[in-house]
Design an enzyme around this catalytic site. Structure first.
Site, PDB file in Angstrom:
ATOM      1  N   ASP A  33       0.867  -1.189   0.000  1.00  0.00           N
ATOM      2  CA  ASP A  33       0.000   0.000   0.000  1.00  0.00           C
ATOM      3  C   ASP A  33       0.896   1.228   0.000  1.00  0.00           C
ATOM      4  O   ASP A  33       2.084   1.153   0.326  1.00  0.00           O
ATOM      5  CB  ASP A  33      -0.904  -0.003   1.250  1.00  0.00           C
TER       6      ASP A  33
ATOM      7  N   TYR B 100     -14.567   8.897 -11.443  1.00  0.00           N
ATOM      8  CA  TYR B 100     -14.397   7.504 -11.002  1.00  0.00           C
ATOM      9  C   TYR B 100     -14.867   6.546 -12.098  1.00  0.00           C
ATOM     10  O   TYR B 100     -14.144   5.620 -12.493  1.00  0.00           O
ATOM     11  CB  TYR B 100     -15.213   7.300  -9.720  1.00  0.00           C
TER      12      TYR B 100
ATOM     13  N   LYS C  18     -12.915   3.776 -14.427  1.00  0.00           N
ATOM     14  CA  LYS C  18     -13.255   2.345 -14.355  1.00  0.00           C
ATOM     15  C   LYS C  18     -13.625   1.791 -15.741  1.00  0.00           C
ATOM     16  O   LYS C  18     -13.239   0.681 -16.086  1.00  0.00           O
ATOM     17  CB  LYS C  18     -14.387   2.106 -13.346  1.00  0.00           C
TER      18      LYS C  18
HETATM   19  N1  LIG Z   1     -15.405  -0.706  -1.412  1.00  0.00           N
HETATM   20  C1  LIG Z   1     -16.322  -0.690  -2.386  1.00  0.00           C
HETATM   21  O1  LIG Z   1     -17.520  -0.582  -2.085  1.00  0.00           O
HETATM   22  C2  LIG Z   1     -15.901  -0.843  -3.835  1.00  0.00           C
HETATM   23  C3  LIG Z   1     -16.894  -1.013  -4.805  1.00  0.00           C
HETATM   24  C4  LIG Z   1     -16.514  -1.133  -6.143  1.00  0.00           C
HETATM   25  C5  LIG Z   1     -15.172  -1.129  -6.500  1.00  0.00           C
HETATM   26  N2  LIG Z   1     -14.224  -0.964  -5.531  1.00  0.00           N
HETATM   27  C6  LIG Z   1     -12.822  -0.925  -5.973  1.00  0.00           C
HETATM   28  O2  LIG Z   1     -12.042  -1.829  -5.204  1.00  0.00           O
HETATM   29  C7  LIG Z   1     -10.733  -1.299  -4.993  1.00  0.00           C
HETATM   30  C8  LIG Z   1     -10.418  -1.258  -3.502  1.00  0.00           C
HETATM   31  O3  LIG Z   1     -11.432  -0.534  -2.851  1.00  0.00           O
HETATM   32  P1  LIG Z   1     -11.426  -0.275  -1.275  1.00  0.00           P
HETATM   33  O4  LIG Z   1     -12.843  -0.060  -0.892  1.00  0.00           O
HETATM   34  O5  LIG Z   1     -10.619  -1.278  -0.569  1.00  0.00           O
HETATM   35  O6  LIG Z   1     -10.714   1.154  -1.256  1.00  0.00           O
HETATM   36  P2  LIG Z   1      -9.994   1.913  -0.031  1.00  0.00           P
HETATM   37  O7  LIG Z   1     -10.042   3.362  -0.341  1.00  0.00           O
HETATM   38  O8  LIG Z   1     -10.539   1.427   1.261  1.00  0.00           O
HETATM   39  O9  LIG Z   1      -8.503   1.381  -0.174  1.00  0.00           O
HETATM   40  C9  LIG Z   1      -7.680   1.761  -1.250  1.00  0.00           C
HETATM   41  C10 LIG Z   1      -6.247   1.664  -0.797  1.00  0.00           C
HETATM   42  O10 LIG Z   1      -5.423   2.084  -1.875  1.00  0.00           O
HETATM   43  C11 LIG Z   1      -4.337   2.802  -1.310  1.00  0.00           C
HETATM   44  N3  LIG Z   1      -3.754   3.686  -2.332  1.00  0.00           N
HETATM   45  C12 LIG Z   1      -4.221   4.872  -2.791  1.00  0.00           C
HETATM   46  N4  LIG Z   1      -3.369   5.363  -3.717  1.00  0.00           N
HETATM   47  C13 LIG Z   1      -2.371   4.469  -3.855  1.00  0.00           C
HETATM   48  C14 LIG Z   1      -1.211   4.405  -4.658  1.00  0.00           C
HETATM   49  N5  LIG Z   1      -0.887   5.384  -5.516  1.00  0.00           N
HETATM   50  N6  LIG Z   1      -0.409   3.314  -4.544  1.00  0.00           N
HETATM   51  C15 LIG Z   1      -0.707   2.321  -3.694  1.00  0.00           C
HETATM   52  N7  LIG Z   1      -1.774   2.327  -2.885  1.00  0.00           N
HETATM   53  C16 LIG Z   1      -2.610   3.389  -2.981  1.00  0.00           C
HETATM   54  C17 LIG Z   1      -4.920   3.568  -0.131  1.00  0.00           C
HETATM   55  O11 LIG Z   1      -3.911   3.906   0.792  1.00  0.00           O
HETATM   56  C18 LIG Z   1      -5.926   2.563   0.411  1.00  0.00           C
HETATM   57  O12 LIG Z   1      -5.391   1.787   1.459  1.00  0.00           O
HETATM   58  C19 LIG Z   1     -10.727   0.072  -5.666  1.00  0.00           C
HETATM   59  O13 LIG Z   1     -10.197  -0.063  -6.959  1.00  0.00           O
HETATM   60  C20 LIG Z   1     -12.189   0.433  -5.749  1.00  0.00           C
HETATM   61  O14 LIG Z   1     -12.448   1.315  -6.814  1.00  0.00           O
HETATM   62  C21 LIG Z   1     -14.558  -0.819  -4.211  1.00  0.00           C
END
Ligand SMILES: NC(=O)c1ccc[n+]([C@@H]2O[C@H](COP(=O)([O-])OP(=O)(O)OC[C@H]3O[C@@H](n4cnc5c(N)ncnc54)[C@H](O)[C@@H]3O)[C@@H](O)[C@H]2O)c1
Length: 321
Positions: free
Chosen positions: A35, A142, A146
């Site tokens: 991360d 966003y 995607k």
């Molecule tokens: N949680 C949901 O409801 C949901 C729904 C649809 C899609 N997603 C997708 O799933 C993935 C994960 O979602 P999540 O809910 O765990 O998100 P989150 O925001 O909880 O976690 C994302 C993580 O990415 C890290 N991050 C940000 N920029 C970074 C970088 N440049 N390099 C490395 N790490 C970096 C952040 O520190 C964070 O820990 C994302 O791509 C999101 O778009 C999530």
């Protein structure tokens, strides 16, 4: 030797639970969490952890080489509400990061998981039983990243033979780590407030219907898709998945079955409401069921009961510890 599995964005809402599930399944020695955030002290020593910025291609290549990575779950991204506040950063992290991961996967022949989202759809998409193949013209940064991400994964699969696979995830409900700034975050916050204060002020209108899934089903779906027979996958990026299609007032009513004194009121956030209004009200997940056996276990009632029990336990433990 079996190659290792790298998770980017591993400290987020999904990563915190995916890493644990993959360690359980494959053994901690095969899992490398990473991360942008510095790992909290108590996590050190649990298993390999790398401080990795997915916008830095050299860092990704170096970690892949050093740990003999064969599979990448690329979770690092900015979520919908945050991406609307910081569209330039969202483009650079969501698109730049994915491009770097796919390029590294091409060079080292890695398998890639890409988490797409219901955010790939827009106001011109059919909103009820949204088909697997349909109009994708989102109105958020966003969603733009995607959709472009889905296309880029398809391109790398078709042009370079990269084994890229993806899901269009709905809002995810979980208790292990807080959500990261999405439009469906209300469905997580409501449980914390119900248990702590018996009251919640929701930032979406009471009748805002959106798809949701409980985290154990989301993690199960990701792993099932990545282990599926490649010849059965009609779609690379990305499969519609969902387990329930619910509104804030329906979720509040379900919580009230367990906490009768719970009250909800509404203070609408125009940014998140307009994002929600541009998304489907219910997805058709038929292709995922047919191609790789997607079968979520938690509906609204089962999820609510489990969330309240587990989150309640964690809150009691935190108070005592
Ligand atoms: N949680 C949901 O409801 C949901 C729904 C649809 C899609 N997603 C997708 O799933 C993935 C994960 O979602 P999540 O809910 O765990 O998100 P989150 O925001 O909880 O976690 C994302 C993580 O990415 C890290 N991050 C940000 N920029 C970074 C970088 N440049 N390099 C490395 N790490 C970096 C952040 O520190 C964070 O820990 C994302 O791509 C999101 O778009 C999530």
């Amino acid at each position: 030797m079996e190659r290792r599995i790298l998770i980017t964005g591993a400290l987020g809402q999904i990563g915190s639970e995916l890493v644990a599930a993959l360690r359980e399944r494959h053994g901690a020695e095969r899992i490398v969490a990473s991360d942008l955030r510095i790992v909290p002290l108590q996590r050190a020593g649990e298993a390999a952890y790398e401080h990795l910025d997915s916008t830095e291609p050299q860092q990704i290549l170096e970690v892949i080489r050093r740990h003999a990575i064969g599979t990448i779950y690329h979770l690092a991204a900015l979520l919908s509400a945050v991406a609307e506040e910081r569209p330039h950063a969202a483009w650079s992290i969501n698109m730049g990061g994915l491009y770097n991961v796919l390029e590294a996967a091409r060079q080292y022949r890695c398998q890639v998981f890409f988490p797409s989202s219901i955010g790939v759809f827009g106001p011109s998409t059919p909103r009820e039983r949204t088909p697997q193949v349909t109009i994708q013209r989102p109105t958020t940064m966003y969603g733009v990243t995607k959709v472009a991400g889905e296309l880029l994964c398809d391109y790398y699969a078709a042009r370079f033979g990269v084994d890229a696979r993806g899901l269009r995830l709905p809002g995810l409900i979980s208790y292990a780590a807080p959500p990261g700034g999405g439009t469906t975050d209300y469905a997580v916050e409501i449980f914390y407030h119900a248990l702590r204060h018996r009251q919640y002020t929701c930032f979406l209108r009471p009748d805002t219907r959106l798809d949701m899934m409980y985290m154990p089903d989301a993690i199960g779906a990701m792993i099932a898709l990545m282990e599926a027979d490649a010849s059965r996958l009609r779609f690379r990026n990305a499969y519609n998945v969902t387990a329930m299609s619910i509104t804030p007032e329906e979720l509040a009513a379900e919580i009230r079955k367990h906490i009768p004194a719970f009250e909800i009121d509404y203070q609408v956030d125009p940014v998140r409401q307009s994002i929600a209004d541009s998304w489907p009200r219910s997805l058709d997940a038929g292709a995922a069921r047919d191609d790789w056996g997607f079968a979520p276990r938690y509906d609204l009632a089962a999820m609510t009961a489990d969330m309240l029990a587990r989150l309640g336990e964690r809150m009691r433990a935190a108070r005592m510890g």
